[in-house]
Write an enzyme that holds these catalytic residues in place. Sequence first.
Site, PDB file in Angstrom:
ATOM      1  N   VAL A  95      -2.702  59.960   2.221  1.00  0.00           N
ATOM      2  CA  VAL A  95      -1.257  60.183   2.312  1.00  0.00           C
ATOM      3  C   VAL A  95      -0.521  58.878   2.589  1.00  0.00           C
ATOM      4  CG1 VAL A  95       0.548  61.324   3.668  1.00  0.00           C
ATOM      5  CG2 VAL A  95      -1.511  62.588   3.021  1.00  0.00           C
ATOM      6  N   ASP A  96      -1.016  58.110   3.547  1.00  0.00           N
ATOM      7  CA  ASP A  96      -0.326  56.906   3.995  1.00  0.00           C
ATOM      8  C   ASP A  96      -0.109  55.901   2.855  1.00  0.00           C
ATOM      9  OD1 ASP A  96       0.964  55.508   5.950  1.00  0.00           O
ATOM     10  OD2 ASP A  96      -0.833  54.647   6.830  1.00  0.00           O
ATOM     11  N   ASP A  97      -1.175  55.605   2.112  1.00  0.00           N
ATOM     12  CA  ASP A  97      -1.048  54.621   1.035  1.00  0.00           C
ATOM     13  C   ASP A  97      -0.244  55.161  -0.139  1.00  0.00           C
ATOM     14  OD1 ASP A  97      -2.768  52.077   1.636  1.00  0.00           O
ATOM     15  OD2 ASP A  97      -3.887  53.777   2.407  1.00  0.00           O
ATOM     16  N   GLU A 120       3.313  54.507   0.599  1.00  0.00           N
ATOM     17  CA  GLU A 120       3.662  53.097   0.407  1.00  0.00           C
ATOM     18  C   GLU A 120       3.853  52.770  -1.076  1.00  0.00           C
ATOM     19  OE1 GLU A 120       4.319  50.888   2.834  1.00  0.00           O
ATOM     20  OE2 GLU A 120       4.060  52.564   4.213  1.00  0.00           O
ATOM     21  N   ARG A 171       6.221  58.889   8.789  1.00  0.00           N
ATOM     22  CA  ARG A 171       6.354  58.160   7.521  1.00  0.00           C
ATOM     23  C   ARG A 171       6.708  59.095   6.370  1.00  0.00           C
ATOM     24  NH1 ARG A 171       1.309  53.865   7.939  1.00  0.00           N
ATOM     25  NH2 ARG A 171       2.287  52.534   9.513  1.00  0.00           N
TER      26      ARG A 171
END
Length: 205
Positions: A18-20, A23, A93
């Site tokens: 999810v995080d990348d 981004e 985020r």
Amino acid sequence: AKPGGWAFEFENDYFPDVDDTIEILSVIDRLAIPEDEKKESMQLGIDWLLSMQNDDGGWGAFDKNQKQKLVNRIPFSDHKACLDPSTPVITGRMIEYLSTQGYDRNHPVIKRALQFIWQTQEKFGGWFGRWGVNYLYGTWNVIMGLGALGFDPSDDRISRALNWLESVQRSDGGWSESPVTYDTAKFSTYGVSIPSQTAWALMGL
């Protein structure tokens, strides 16, 4: 959902996170690429991110609803760190990114995410970090998300977080936090100020 995420590693692209994905979508969105060229990839990415929302309203990094402690007892799990529950960091985020795509506080996805955020706020005002050391990191990410949604700093829940950030500023003007806070669940400053942790605090403020 259809595959639509991006991975952290070149050699592990079967396991997007999810995080990348947040981004990369953020960067693609800002690039001067014709809309018809990036629209499909953007939508696949967003749909995949939305499909990863956990039942508690938050997001983990790699898995969905992965919080069964039994997994940590599998023999290969010598470090006992196979769980991937929702975290305030990733959820903050997600809120920040979705706000750039027109999602507001009234959207059902955001409402569920906010419920998770409020439930995980610590008594002193901050949020647990997990993916960075620790309360400074978590608090920065959540505040950025709440700010993107238009929450006013005077909101009691946010002012508590901001007041806490101010209260732990060091005498030299910087911030720092020791990794021992993961063991003690209590904020403890490091021996010297750390540039990256100071930047997190400043972005939050």
